[in-house]
Design a protein around this motif. Structure first.
Motif, PDB file in Angstrom:
ATOM      1  N   THR A 209      25.181  21.238  20.075  1.00 30.22           N
ATOM      2  CA  THR A 209      25.145  21.386  18.666  1.00 30.22           C
ATOM      3  C   THR A 209      23.602  21.269  18.370  1.00 30.22           C
ATOM      4  O   THR A 209      23.181  21.498  17.047  1.00 30.22           O
ATOM      5  N   THR A 210      22.594  20.755  19.207  1.00 30.45           N
ATOM      6  CA  THR A 210      21.134  20.621  18.925  1.00 30.45           C
ATOM      7  C   THR A 210      20.334  21.275  19.977  1.00 30.45           C
ATOM      8  O   THR A 210      20.824  21.443  21.096  1.00 30.45           O
TER       9      THR A 210
ATOM     10  N   HIS B 187      23.088  17.921  22.997  1.00 27.36           N
ATOM     11  CA  HIS B 187      21.872  18.355  22.861  1.00 27.36           C
ATOM     12  C   HIS B 187      21.433  19.091  24.030  1.00 27.36           C
ATOM     13  O   HIS B 187      21.639  18.319  25.337  1.00 27.36           O
TER      14      HIS B 187
ATOM     15  N   ASP C  98      27.141  15.104  19.134  1.00 30.11           N
ATOM     16  CA  ASP C  98      26.174  15.920  19.199  1.00 30.11           C
ATOM     17  C   ASP C  98      26.084  16.282  20.852  1.00 30.11           C
ATOM     18  O   ASP C  98      26.371  15.183  21.727  1.00 30.11           O
TER      19      ASP C  98
ATOM     20  N   TRP D 180      16.759  13.526  11.850  1.00 25.60           N
ATOM     21  CA  TRP D 180      17.532  14.505  12.650  1.00 25.60           C
ATOM     22  C   TRP D 180      19.131  14.321  12.403  1.00 25.60           C
ATOM     23  O   TRP D 180      19.641  15.169  13.351  1.00 25.60           O
TER      24      TRP D 180
ATOM     25  N   PHE E 230      25.408  25.541  17.079  1.00 27.46           N
ATOM     26  CA  PHE E 230      24.106  24.852  16.667  1.00 27.46           C
ATOM     27  C   PHE E 230      24.350  24.271  15.057  1.00 27.46           C
ATOM     28  O   PHE E 230      24.652  25.233  14.258  1.00 27.46           O
ATOM     29  N   ARG E 231      24.085  22.858  14.811  1.00 29.50           N
ATOM     30  CA  ARG E 231      23.758  22.644  13.722  1.00 29.50           C
ATOM     31  C   ARG E 231      22.280  22.348  13.291  1.00 29.50           C
ATOM     32  O   ARG E 231      21.637  22.292  12.122  1.00 29.50           O
ATOM     33  N   LEU E 232      21.316  22.449  14.532  1.00 32.92           N
ATOM     34  CA  LEU E 232      20.079  21.956  14.406  1.00 32.92           C
ATOM     35  C   LEU E 232      19.440  22.729  15.778  1.00 32.92           C
ATOM     36  O   LEU E 232      19.712  22.464  16.905  1.00 32.92           O
TER      37      LEU E 232
ATOM     38  N   THR F 268      19.989  11.492  21.069  1.00 39.26           N
ATOM     39  CA  THR F 268      21.115  11.802  21.191  1.00 39.26           C
ATOM     40  C   THR F 268      21.979  10.725  21.879  1.00 39.26           C
ATOM     41  O   THR F 268      23.101  10.490  21.338  1.00 39.26           O
TER      42      THR F 268
END
Length: 474
Positions: free
Chosen positions: A215-216, A169, A167, A161, A239-241, A187
């Motif tokens: 970001t996630t 989260h 990050d 991940w 968001f990256r994920l 995270t």
């Protein structure tokens, strides 16, 4: 403090649940301080590595810190759903044979203890309860891992991940869910920050996204449904994920999510309390519509002729069902000398392959397609509900002669719990009784009175016939 030998249990007070709808920010630095103190408090109470500790606490940053602090000392937290009624919780506490039972007030007190040093990563997995198809909850137990296995488990999750210190989260699920711990804990261990919703509310989540630019995040499909139903949504460019799992995702919802978050951001995975099977990028799904992905690193998938899915895992993926060797034996088949490989080609010996009874098929490229969950499993709002447990509770009501519980598609929850009942009581009485015996998410949302249940020649309920019996579409 705890007294006696291991297995002694002590309730440390009854704290209040935090009000829902709040957003809490927890940094890695603040969590580490909490983890060290809570671990120190557990040690001062006589808890040792390998002991179990029930955390019957509100879902909060302090709970996540308590989970991580315990795990980083080799103490195994037993995590119970906060929505359980007292008698439901008592049965699981008794089964867990825990050294301590900790509620909110006790957890706050533990956080004031003298700090201790921690391992760099968790030395165990939490123990969660899963009912399987028997309706009898069983704890999924992994014991304490050695240093090499613990490091490998932490590295696998971090590499898959891409957890990093930058990050932020967004935690949308309560911390008695394993996935909330895996993403939130991963995270924090990477040095990042978590943004915690007191409970999931789409409007609150939207405000948190706008204010904190996570970001996630992980959401079950029911969360996505509610989020996309908002009149106005925040920008999602931070968001990256965005990962989803926990229930089948309708194709229309999947396509909406890809459009909203982007094909490079959205991921799906398939797993269970017992272990993880696959991971699937949205671009792979677009090329193989309907798949839940290929085997994740250090896993190998196979399907029997009847469709039963088996997953080979390395040693750190092992588990047993606490106190149930027969159920454990049925879930595993021995290793055959096979190896499991990581993304970089590293290989490990397979510990063996396990199944949770789900059915599926693999295409020529190794992509898994699920043909059905466990025959009687209902997934409502991302939570597993097992009909046998509900049936056993409702059969305690005088006048109920037979009951069969089944799931029906629901736009809001994914599935809703329904019950077909034979007997001399009315639906209102059944509903009132369910309120005294079952947590809210387990209570039937629709009750149908029928003259008889559809049974096989051996007396087993034919659940697939229940929707038609009560006048619903199959």
């Amino acid at each position: 403090t705890a007294g006696g030998g291991r297995g002694d249990r002590h309730d440390l007070g009854r704290g209040r649940r935090r009000a829902g709808g709040l957003v809490e920010i927890l940094t890695a630095e603040a969590s580490l301080a909490q983890q060290r103190c809570i671990a120190g408090g557990l040690g001062a109470a006589g808890v040792r590595p390998g002991d179990r500790v029930v955390l019957a606490t509100s879902s909060s940053g302090l709970m996540l810190s308590g989970i991580l602090g315990a795990l980083r000392r080799g103490i195994v937290p037993v995590l119970l759903n906060g929505g359980l009624l007292d008698h439901e919780r008592a049965l699981l506490v008794e089964d867990a044979q825990a050294r301590l039972v900790v509620d909110d007030a006790a957890l706050a007190a533990l956080a004031t203890a003298a700090p201790v040093d921690l391992a760099p990563y968790p030395l165990a997995r939490p123990m969660h309860y899963t009912s399987g198809t028997t309706g009898t909850p069983k704890g999924v137990w992994t014991g304490v891992l050695d240093e090499a296995d613990a490091a490998a488990l932490a590295a696998e999750e971090a590499e898959l991940w891409g957890f990093e210190a930058a990050d932020r989260h967004l935690v949308c699920s309560p911390f008695h869910h394993s996935v909330a711990i895996r993403f939130g804990g991963g995270t924090l261990l990477a040095g990042g920050t978590v943004v915690i919703l007191g409970r999931f509310d789409a409007a609150v989540a939207a405000r948190a996204i706008e204010a904190h630019r996570p970001t996630t995040a992980f959401m079950v499909p029911a969360h996505l449904q509610r989020f996309f139903a908002l009149d106005q949504r925040p920008a999602l460019s931070s968001f990256r994920l965005l990962a989803h799992a926990g229930a089948p995702c309708p194709e229309s919802l999947k396509l909406d999510a890809i459009a909203a978050f982007g094909a490079d951001v959205l991921w799906e995975f398939y797993g269970s309390t017992e272990g993880q099977f696959t991971a699937c990028a949205a671009r792979e799904w677009l090329d193989h519509p309907g798949t839940v992905g290929r085997a994740r690193p250090f896993r190998h998938l196979a399907a029997d002729p009847d469709g039963t899915i088996w997953c080979d895992v390395p040693a750190y993926g092992r588990f047993s069902y606490h106190g149930d060797p027969a159920k454990t034996d049925a879930a595993w088949r021995a290793a055959t000398g096979a190896t499991v490989s990581g993304a970089d080609g590293t290989t490990l010996a397979s510990f063996g392959a396990f199944t949770v009874g789900d059915l599926g098929r693999l295409d020529a490229d190794g992509y898994l397609f699920l043909d059905g969950r466990r025959d009687d499993l209902i997934i409502t709002g991302g939570i597993n509900v097992y009909p046998a447990e509900i049936e056993g509770a409702l059969l305690e009501l005088d006048g109920v002669e037979g009951v069969a519980v089944f799931g029906q598609e629901d736009e809001r929850w994914g599935q809703r719990v329904c019950a077909a009942v034979v007997g001399s009581v009315d639906a209102a009485a059944i509903d009132a009784f369910a309120h005294t015996r079952l947590a809210p998410y387990k209570r039937p949302k629709a009750i149908y009175l029928v003259d008889e249940l559809p049974l096989t020649s051996t007396g087993k309920v034919q659940r697939h016939r229940l929707p038609g019996l009560v006048g619903l579409d199959g």
